[in-house]
Write a protein that holds these residues in place. Structure first.
Motif, PDB file in Angstrom:
ATOM      1  N   ARG A   1     -31.445 -55.272  53.955  1.00 23.24           N
ATOM      2  CA  ARG A   1     -31.382 -53.998  53.675  1.00 23.24           C
ATOM      3  C   ARG A   1     -32.552 -53.368  52.784  1.00 23.24           C
ATOM      4  O   ARG A   1     -32.891 -52.302  53.095  1.00 23.24           O
ATOM      5  CB  ARG A   1     -29.924 -53.801  52.756  1.00 23.24           C
ATOM      6  N   TYR A   2     -32.984 -54.205  52.070  1.00 26.14           N
ATOM      7  CA  TYR A   2     -34.219 -53.782  51.104  1.00 26.14           C
ATOM      8  C   TYR A   2     -35.624 -53.524  52.380  1.00 26.14           C
ATOM      9  O   TYR A   2     -36.147 -52.272  52.096  1.00 26.14           O
ATOM     10  CB  TYR A   2     -34.672 -54.704  50.396  1.00 26.14           C
ATOM     11  N   ASN A   3     -35.698 -54.260  52.893  1.00 24.89           N
ATOM     12  CA  ASN A   3     -36.867 -54.338  54.043  1.00 24.89           C
ATOM     13  C   ASN A   3     -36.442 -53.139  54.951  1.00 24.89           C
ATOM     14  O   ASN A   3     -37.455 -52.638  55.370  1.00 24.89           O
ATOM     15  CB  ASN A   3     -36.995 -55.538  54.540  1.00 24.89           C
ATOM     16  N   LYS A   4     -35.223 -53.058  55.474  1.00 19.36           N
ATOM     17  CA  LYS A   4     -35.066 -51.779  56.210  1.00 19.36           C
ATOM     18  C   LYS A   4     -35.317 -50.680  55.660  1.00 19.36           C
ATOM     19  O   LYS A   4     -36.242 -49.682  56.291  1.00 19.36           O
ATOM     20  CB  LYS A   4     -33.633 -51.877  56.793  1.00 19.36           C
ATOM     21  N   PHE A   5     -35.005 -50.286  54.566  1.00 22.84           N
ATOM     22  CA  PHE A   5     -35.172 -48.755  53.601  1.00 22.84           C
ATOM     23  C   PHE A   5     -36.514 -48.703  53.514  1.00 22.84           C
ATOM     24  O   PHE A   5     -37.231 -47.622  53.476  1.00 22.84           O
ATOM     25  CB  PHE A   5     -34.088 -48.692  52.925  1.00 22.84           C
ATOM     26  N   LYS A   6     -37.048 -49.777  53.098  1.00 24.05           N
ATOM     27  CA  LYS A   6     -38.583 -49.791  52.469  1.00 24.05           C
ATOM     28  C   LYS A   6     -39.437 -49.548  53.500  1.00 24.05           C
ATOM     29  O   LYS A   6     -40.561 -48.947  53.209  1.00 24.05           O
ATOM     30  CB  LYS A   6     -38.794 -50.980  51.946  1.00 24.05           C
ATOM     31  N   ALA A   7     -39.126 -49.554  54.903  1.00 20.21           N
ATOM     32  CA  ALA A   7     -40.059 -49.699  55.947  1.00 20.21           C
ATOM     33  C   ALA A   7     -40.106 -48.014  56.505  1.00 20.21           C
ATOM     34  O   ALA A   7     -40.894 -47.680  57.236  1.00 20.21           O
ATOM     35  CB  ALA A   7     -39.681 -50.654  57.136  1.00 20.21           C
ATOM     36  N   ILE A   8     -39.005 -47.149  55.992  1.00 19.44           N
ATOM     37  CA  ILE A   8     -38.942 -45.788  56.607  1.00 19.44           C
ATOM     38  C   ILE A   8     -39.847 -44.758  55.520  1.00 19.44           C
ATOM     39  O   ILE A   8     -39.913 -44.736  54.576  1.00 19.44           O
ATOM     40  CB  ILE A   8     -37.428 -45.445  56.403  1.00 19.44           C
ATOM     41  N   GLY A   9     -40.534 -44.196  56.666  1.00 21.49           N
ATOM     42  CA  GLY A   9     -41.348 -43.221  56.052  1.00 21.49           C
ATOM     43  C   GLY A   9     -42.690 -43.095  57.050  1.00 21.49           C
ATOM     44  O   GLY A   9     -43.106 -44.253  57.530  1.00 21.49           O
ATOM     45  N   VAL A  10     -43.274 -41.971  56.925  1.00 20.56           N
ATOM     46  CA  VAL A  10     -44.458 -41.914  57.671  1.00 20.56           C
ATOM     47  C   VAL A  10     -45.710 -41.392  56.870  1.00 20.56           C
ATOM     48  O   VAL A  10     -45.523 -40.118  56.186  1.00 20.56           O
ATOM     49  CB  VAL A  10     -44.335 -40.911  58.820  1.00 20.56           C
ATOM     50  N   PHE A  11     -46.679 -42.114  56.661  1.00 19.89           N
ATOM     51  CA  PHE A  11     -48.004 -41.663  55.824  1.00 19.89           C
ATOM     52  C   PHE A  11     -48.987 -42.689  56.139  1.00 19.89           C
ATOM     53  O   PHE A  11     -48.784 -43.572  56.966  1.00 19.89           O
ATOM     54  CB  PHE A  11     -47.397 -41.944  54.322  1.00 19.89           C
ATOM     55  N   THR A  12     -50.295 -42.282  56.004  1.00 15.65           N
ATOM     56  CA  THR A  12     -51.419 -43.145  56.130  1.00 15.65           C
ATOM     57  C   THR A  12     -51.842 -43.624  54.531  1.00 15.65           C
ATOM     58  O   THR A  12     -51.674 -42.798  53.596  1.00 15.65           O
ATOM     59  CB  THR A  12     -52.500 -42.380  56.723  1.00 15.65           C
ATOM     60  N   GLU A  13     -52.429 -44.619  54.538  1.00 15.43           N
ATOM     61  CA  GLU A  13     -52.894 -45.408  53.224  1.00 15.43           C
ATOM     62  C   GLU A  13     -54.117 -44.832  53.077  1.00 15.43           C
ATOM     63  O   GLU A  13     -55.114 -44.461  53.983  1.00 15.43           O
ATOM     64  CB  GLU A  13     -53.027 -46.686  53.498  1.00 15.43           C
TER      65      GLU A  13
END
Lengths: 321, 290
Positions: free
Chosen positions: A309-321
């Protein structure tokens, strides 16, 4: 339920016209001594094509309308077809029993589970009682109580999401609407049992997400999940709620959109034209999807589930480093 | 002829200076500060010393993230992190990227939250400070990511996490991705909490919508600044729904305190001291075998 006269939607208008025409012709051939069966056949073929054309290529706004259809099956409509031995459990033990959220224990193909879902009403009286499926804090706190109970007895949790949003009212604010939603998000993150959240109708904002921090999020093909209603988005972005149709497309709120963005695990196919055309059959599709998700999640141990669950939500988002 | 002209010229000169020219009237930009509440005017420098609290009406004026850092952290201890994250335009909203760039230039921040490590009264913390001057402090992917990474850092280092919220809620232009940041920050906070670490949420004006309905409300300690607007739904929406007049103090910090939704309302001048005490009182090892 299945055979009740269905309210038609604007985009279905050409189909309605054609069906009417076919019925008229059929009646006419019965009364008059003319054979029009060739014409009827060709029209029926056209109807078939038109159905495919219209239903297979539904625009976001069409899906919004199907998701909001008054006859669309609700949580309590699905439960008897998907689960066995459902026993509804009431109340948050703090203030009251919010009927905009229902929950209880049941059996899913032999496995005990906890089922929780938003609940709209079908007619005015029920809608008033259920506050149009818009929960107060009590609803979310009841949901959390049942989730914690499920965790104690090691039952998977199935959440059905179907709400325009949490209720924007004075009493809701006084009793901590924000805290109730926020608490669910945090506590769901730590649940040691599988959690499957399924959007069956409208998934409106934080009020929907409060049942949505699942290991898997699934969506019915014609359901929506959004940060704000298309009308709300249009009025904020362009100061004109009439542009809701445009907003529905721009905001990417449909199941195919969320699948593409990687937010949901899978999309559950719907009966052609929408779940309300055949709730029993639709419940079968729902069952299949739950079974599939459970078979993937059941083998995970408590830490594995929390990490997933942690990894699933942690991965959501669009941005660049 | 020239004599006559001179007469008029002299007259003009004599009358002229009685009307002050525009240049003379203008005070250099930013020299004075006017309280938005009572319109009291003070020198900006003076106002900074007062931590932007009006000396006349005690109104807590909005602070930038940098000003907040200066008012809280021990001198030169704050080190920001994740300033390099860049907001995308996932839904392709026209003008969105330009708006972000403009606000970035205006505030000197990459997004609506400043995160980093620092010391409060010698005690190390990880802090996240939202800035409502940047897109109303709204939360999109980068705000969610920065807060999540800050919480993860606090978990890894075993530090308390302190957040100052100031936000209109989830950011429309990133759609459902913004909504999901509520869940993302929550899963990170759960891990931090499981480690027995302290999370203090300080709600400042305004904290509403998706931010109010996620991390802002789930601190071990929730405190707010006086008169801060805090709530889930907007006042207008509620008035339209319930069709009744709402009380004057509806959704203020004091209203929430009275309804059991806050631990305390703390004056800005006491904020640093309060945080310092709270952190000290949560030092691990209070119980021998705890």
């Amino acid at each position: 339920m299945a055979n009740k006269a269905q309210k038609s939607l604007p985009f279905e208008e050409p189909l309605i016209q054609l069906r009417k025409k076919i019925t008229e012709l059929k009646e006419y051939t019965q009364n008059a001594e003319v054979d029009l069966s060739a014409e009827i056949d060709s029209l029926e073929a056209r109807l078939e094509n038109l159905e495919i054309e219209i239903y297979e290529d539904m625009k976001p706004w069409d899906r919004v309308q199907v998701a909001r259809h008054p006859n669309r099956p609700t949580t309590l409509d699905y439960i008897p077809y998907v689960f066995e031995d459902f026993i509804e459990l009431h109340g948050d033990r703090l203030y009251g029993d919010d009927e905009a959220i229902v929950g209880g224990i049941a059996s899913f193909k032999g496995q005990p589970v906890t089922v929780i879902g938003h609940q709209r009403g079908k007619e005015t009286k029920e809608n008033v009682r259920r506050n149009f499926g818009m929960p107060h804090p009590e609803g979310y706190r009841k949901a959390l109580r049942l989730m914690k109970q499920a965790e104690k007895f090691k039952r998977p949790i199935i959440c059905l999401i179907d709400t325009k949003g949490a209720y924007p009212g004075k009493a809701a604010e006084e009793r901590g609407q924000s805290e109730a939603i926020a608490r669910n998000l945090v506590e769901m993150a730590g649940l040691e049992v599988p959690v499957i959240s399924i959007v069956i109708g409208e998934g409106g904002s934080g009020g929907a997400l409060a049942l949505g921090v699942g290991n898997h999020i699934l969506m019915l093909e014609n359901s929506t999940f959004s940060v704000i209603s298309p009308e709300g988005a249009a009025s904020i972005l362009w100061k004109d709620s009439a542009l809701a149709q445009t907003a529905a497309e721009a905001m990417k709120i449909t199941a195919p959109d969320l699948l593409e963005m990687g937010i949901i695990e899978r999309m559950i196919p719907e009966i052609r034209g929408g779940a309300h055309h055949n709730p029993v059959k639709q419940a079968e599709f729902l069952s299949e999807a739950i079974e599939k998700s459970l078979s993937e999640l059941n083998p995970l141990n408590p830490d594995g589930l929390i990490d997933q669950r942690y990894n699933k939500f942690k991965a959501i988002g669009v941005f660049t480093e | 002829m020239t004599m006559i002209r001179d007469i008029f010229k002299r007259n003009r000169e004599r009358n002229g200076p009685t009307i002050p020219s525009k240049a003379a009237k203008d005070v250099p930009e930013g020299l004075m500060f006017k309280c938005p509440e009572c319109k009291h005017i003070v020198l900006t420098k003076e106002m900074a010393k007062l931590q932007k609290v009006c000396q006349k009406c005690d109104h807590h004026c909005k602070m930038t993230a940098q000003e907040r850092v200066e008012s809280l952290m021990d001198k030169d201890t704050f080190e920001s992190i994740d300033d390099h994250l860049k907001t995308g335009n996932p839904l392709g909203f026209p003008g969105y990227t330009e708006k972000i760039e403009a606000d970035s230039k205006k505030t000197g921040l990459n997004e609506a939250v400043l995160t980093g490590t620092g010391k409060i009264d010698g005690q190390p913390v990880v802090a996240a400070i939202m800035d409502s001057h940047f897109r109303m402090g709204s939360m999109g992917s980068v705000v969610g990511e920065k807060i999540t990474r800050a919480v993860e850092l606090a978990t890894a280092k075993g530090y308390p996490f302190v957040i100052f919220t100031a936000s209109g809620g989830a950011r429309m232009q990133e759609g459902v991705l913004s909504l999901m940041q509520m869940a993302k920050t929550s899963v990170a906070l759960k891990r931090h909490s499981n480690e027995g670490l302290l999370f203090i949420s300080v709600l400042t004006h305004p904290t509403t919508g998706g931010v109010s309905a996620s991390f802002a409300s789930v601190g071990d300690i929730n405190i707010a600044e006086p008169k801060a607007l805090i709530g889930f739904a907007g006042r207008r929406v509620i008035e339209q729904t319930v069709r009744e007049k709402l009380p004057e103090d509806f959704q203020t910090a004091e209203f929430l305190l009275a309804h059991g939704q806050l631990d305390a309302v703390v004056h800005r001048h006491n904020m640093q001291k309060t945080l310092s005490s709270l952190i000290r009182l949560h030092t691990k090892g209070a119980v021998a075998h705890g």
